[in-house]
Write a protein that holds these residues in place. Structure first.
Motif, PDB file in Angstrom:
ATOM      1  N   ILE A   1      11.175   1.538 -10.510  1.00  0.00           N
ATOM      2  CA  ILE A   1      12.171   2.421  -9.890  1.00  0.00           C
ATOM      3  C   ILE A   1      11.521   3.292  -8.807  1.00  0.00           C
ATOM      4  O   ILE A   1      12.072   3.459  -7.715  1.00  0.00           O
ATOM      5  N   ALA A   2      10.344   3.836  -9.122  1.00  0.00           N
ATOM      6  CA  ALA A   2       9.674   4.689  -8.136  1.00  0.00           C
ATOM      7  C   ALA A   2       9.373   3.899  -6.868  1.00  0.00           C
ATOM      8  O   ALA A   2       9.672   4.343  -5.745  1.00  0.00           O
ATOM      9  N   ALA A   3       8.801   2.699  -7.033  1.00  0.00           N
ATOM     10  CA  ALA A   3       8.472   1.879  -5.864  1.00  0.00           C
ATOM     11  C   ALA A   3       9.738   1.507  -5.113  1.00  0.00           C
ATOM     12  O   ALA A   3       9.784   1.550  -3.876  1.00  0.00           O
ATOM     13  N   ALA A   4      10.796   1.177  -5.872  1.00  0.00           N
ATOM     14  CA  ALA A   4      12.049   0.766  -5.225  1.00  0.00           C
ATOM     15  C   ALA A   4      12.637   1.929  -4.427  1.00  0.00           C
ATOM     16  O   ALA A   4      13.149   1.742  -3.316  1.00  0.00           O
ATOM     17  N   MET A   5      12.562   3.133  -4.986  1.00  0.00           N
ATOM     18  CA  MET A   5      13.115   4.288  -4.274  1.00  0.00           C
ATOM     19  C   MET A   5      12.379   4.530  -2.965  1.00  0.00           C
ATOM     20  O   MET A   5      12.990   4.791  -1.914  1.00  0.00           O
ATOM     21  N   VAL A   6      11.049   4.429  -3.031  1.00  0.00           N
ATOM     22  CA  VAL A   6      10.286   4.652  -1.800  1.00  0.00           C
ATOM     23  C   VAL A   6      10.587   3.546  -0.796  1.00  0.00           C
ATOM     24  O   VAL A   6      10.741   3.800   0.410  1.00  0.00           O
TER      25      VAL A   6
ATOM     26  N   GLN B   1       0.791  -1.237   0.000  1.00  0.00           N
ATOM     27  CA  GLN B   1       0.000   0.000   0.000  1.00  0.00           C
ATOM     28  C   GLN B   1       0.826   1.292   0.000  1.00  0.00           C
ATOM     29  O   GLN B   1       0.468   2.239  -0.691  1.00  0.00           O
ATOM     30  N   PRO B   2       1.930   1.374   0.749  1.00  0.00           N
ATOM     31  CA  PRO B   2       2.673   2.637   0.734  1.00  0.00           C
ATOM     32  C   PRO B   2       3.229   2.986  -0.637  1.00  0.00           C
ATOM     33  O   PRO B   2       3.420   4.161  -0.953  1.00  0.00           O
ATOM     34  N   TYR B   3       3.505   1.948  -1.471  1.00  0.00           N
ATOM     35  CA  TYR B   3       4.167   2.200  -2.759  1.00  0.00           C
ATOM     36  C   TYR B   3       3.171   2.401  -3.884  1.00  0.00           C
ATOM     37  O   TYR B   3       3.540   2.818  -4.970  1.00  0.00           O
ATOM     38  N   LEU B   4       1.923   2.104  -3.620  1.00  0.00           N
ATOM     39  CA  LEU B   4       0.916   2.170  -4.685  1.00  0.00           C
ATOM     40  C   LEU B   4       0.754   3.579  -5.260  1.00  0.00           C
ATOM     41  O   LEU B   4       0.827   3.745  -6.487  1.00  0.00           O
ATOM     42  N   PRO B   5       0.573   4.608  -4.428  1.00  0.00           N
ATOM     43  CA  PRO B   5       0.372   5.938  -4.999  1.00  0.00           C
ATOM     44  C   PRO B   5       1.552   6.387  -5.845  1.00  0.00           C
ATOM     45  O   PRO B   5       1.372   6.928  -6.947  1.00  0.00           O
ATOM     46  N   ILE B   6       2.772   6.135  -5.350  1.00  0.00           N
ATOM     47  CA  ILE B   6       3.968   6.520  -6.109  1.00  0.00           C
ATOM     48  C   ILE B   6       4.008   5.772  -7.434  1.00  0.00           C
ATOM     49  O   ILE B   6       4.275   6.352  -8.500  1.00  0.00           O
TER      50      ILE B   6
END
Lengths: 265, 110
Positions: free
Chosen positions: B67-72, B26-31
Motif C-alpha cells: 500500500i505504501a509503495a502504491a500510494m507513492v 528506487q523511489p519506493y524503496l525508502p517508503i
C-alpha cells in the motif's frame, strides 16, 4: 472493532487517532480464531524478516554508495564557484587598473591640452576670436589700367599682415591655413578654392595698433601705398576689439609631408 | 529467536551480495522500508502483549509495503509524489513511535 483500552476513545485529532490505533486491530481480532495454525506461518515470518533485512541493507548500502557521487558533485560546484569568484576578482582588478589608466591618460591629455590648443589655433584648425583689424580693399572706382585688385595684391596684403604679426587671417570669411591659396581663376579670385569678389574684407587677429603700424612700415604696406597712388586702389584698416575668424576647411589642413624650417629669430 | 536470526541472516546477505535495487523501484524503496518497519515494530509490541499472530504479521507486513509503495507510485503519477510520501512517512512514523512507546512502557513499566 476492539480498541486497545477496551473502550472507544474519542480521538481528539487525526494524529491522535493514528497514535491510538498504532497496533493493527487484527492482532486483537484474530486472537482466538480457530484457523488451523501450521509451521508455514512461522516460516513466512522468517522469510519476511530476512527479506526486510536484505532490502533495508541494500537501500542503506546504495544510499551510502550514492553519497560519493553527490559529494563529488557538490565539491565540483564549490570549486566552480571558487573559480568564478577568482575570475570575477581578476576582472575587477583589471577593470580598476584600466580605470586608473584611463584616469592617468585623461590627466596627461589635460596636461598636453593647452599646447595642443595653441597649435591648433596657429594651424587654423579652430575658429578664433579676439582683438584685430578689419582691412577692406576695393578696386579703383575709375576704369584705369590695373584698377582691379589681383590675386597678387591680396597675397601681398595677407603676407604683409602676417609679417606685421597677425595670428589668424581670413579673407572674406575664408580662414587661411598652411595649405590655403589665393589665386585668380578666370574673373574671380579664389581662396581655399572658393570664389570671392570685391570688396575684399581681410580680418586679421592681433594687437590692432601694432598690426596697423607694422603693416604700414613693411613691404606689404609700401606696396599697397604705391598701388593706391598709381592705380587708385583703396585700403581701409579699422581696428576692432572683437573680431572672429572661422576654422579652415578640413581639406586645407591635410598635410602629407612637411619639413621644419630653420628660422633665425 | 527466529526474528533475530532472520535479521542477522538478512543483513549478512545484504552486505555480502550487495544487491542493486532496480532504478524504477528506487523511489519506493525508502517508503516500503518504513512501512515494513512499522509492521515489525507492531509485531514486537504484539509479541510483548502476548497477542502475536504469525498470519496477522505476514498480512500486515505485505499489505503495508504494497500500500505504501502504491500510494507513492500513485502520487508520482498525479504529480504529488513528494507530498504523499511525506504524509505516509508522518502516519507511519507516528505509529512506530506509539508502538515503541507501548513496548517501552511494558519493559520499563514507565
Amino acid at each position: 472493532m476492539t480498541h486497545p483500552a477496551g473502550a472507544v476513545r474519542e480521538a481528539t485529532s487525526l494524529l491522535g487517532q493514528i497514535a491510538d490505533t498504532a497496533l493493527d486491530d487484527d492482532y486483537y481480532v484474530f486472537r482466538g480464531s480457530d484457523a488451523p495454525r501450521t509451521r508455514w506461518d512461522g516460516a513466512w515470518v522468517a522469510v519476511l524478516i530476512v527479506l526486510f533485512a536484505i532490502i533495508m541493507t541494500a537501500a542503506a548500502v546504495q544510499t551510502r554508495e550514492d553519497r560519493p557521487a553527490t559529494e563529488l558533485e557538490r565539491r565540483t560546484l564549490a570549486q566552480d564557484i571558487e573559480a568564478r569568484r577568482q575570475v570575477l576578482e581578476s576582472r575587477q582588478s583589471t577593470a580598476s587598473e584600466l580605470r586608473d589608466e584611463v584616469e592617468s591618460l585623461r590627466a596627461s591629455a589635460a596636461r598636453v591640452d593647452p599646447r595642443t590648443e595653441d597649435l591648433r589655433l596657429v594651424a587654423a584648425d579652430v575658429p578664433a576670436e579676439g582683438p584685430g583689424i578689419v582691412a577692406t580693399a576695393s578696386g579703383s572706382p575709375d576704369d584705369v589700367v590695373g584698377g582691379r585688385i589681383s590675386d597678387n595684391d591680396l597675397q601681398l596684403l595677407v603676407n604683409g599682415l602676417w609679417y606685421a604679426g597677425a595670428e589668424a587671417i581670413a579673407v572674406n570669411g575664408n580662414r587661411l591655413g598652411s595649405l590655403s591659396s589665393i589665386r585668380t581663376a578666370g574673373d574671380a579670385i579664389t581662396v581655399n578654392f572658393r570664389s570671392i569678389g570685391p570688396p575684399y574684407t581681410v580680418i586679421a587677429l592681433g594687437d590692432p595698433d601694432t598690426l596697423t603700424e607694422r603693416f604700414s612700415e613693411n613691404q606689404g604696406g609700401a606696396y599697397w601705398e604705391a598701388r593706391a597712388k598709381s592705380s587708385g586702389l583703396r585700403l581701409s584698416m579699422t581696428p576692432s576689439s572683437e573680431v572672429s575668424v572661422p576654422a579652415v576647411p578640413a581639406g586645407r589642413l591635410d598635410l602629407k609631408h612637411a619639413t621644419a624650417l630653420e628660422v633665425d629669430r | 529467536m527466529i526474528p533475530v536470526i532472520g535479521l542477522v541472516i538478512g543483513v549478512g546477505v545484504g552486505l555480502w551480495m550487495q544487491p542493486t535495487v532496480p532504478l524504477s523501484l528506487q523511489p519506493y524503496l525508502p517508503i516500503a522500508i518504513v512501512a515494513a518497519l512499522d509492521a515489525v515494530v507492531g509485531a514486537l509490541r504484539a509479541l510483548g502483549e502476548k497477542r502475536f499472530d504469525d498470519r496477522v504479521f505476514v498480512v500486515s507486513f505485505i499489505s503495508n509495503v504494497v500500500i505504501a509503495a502504491a500510494m507513492v507510485f500513485l502520487g508520482d503519477q498525479l504529480g504529488v509524489g513528494s507530498q504523499l510520501s511525506t504524509g505516509v512517512i508522518v502516519v507511519l512514523g507516528i505509529r512506530i513511535f506509539a508502538n515503541a512507546a507501548a513496548i517501552r512502557r511494558r519493559i520499563f513499566h514507565a
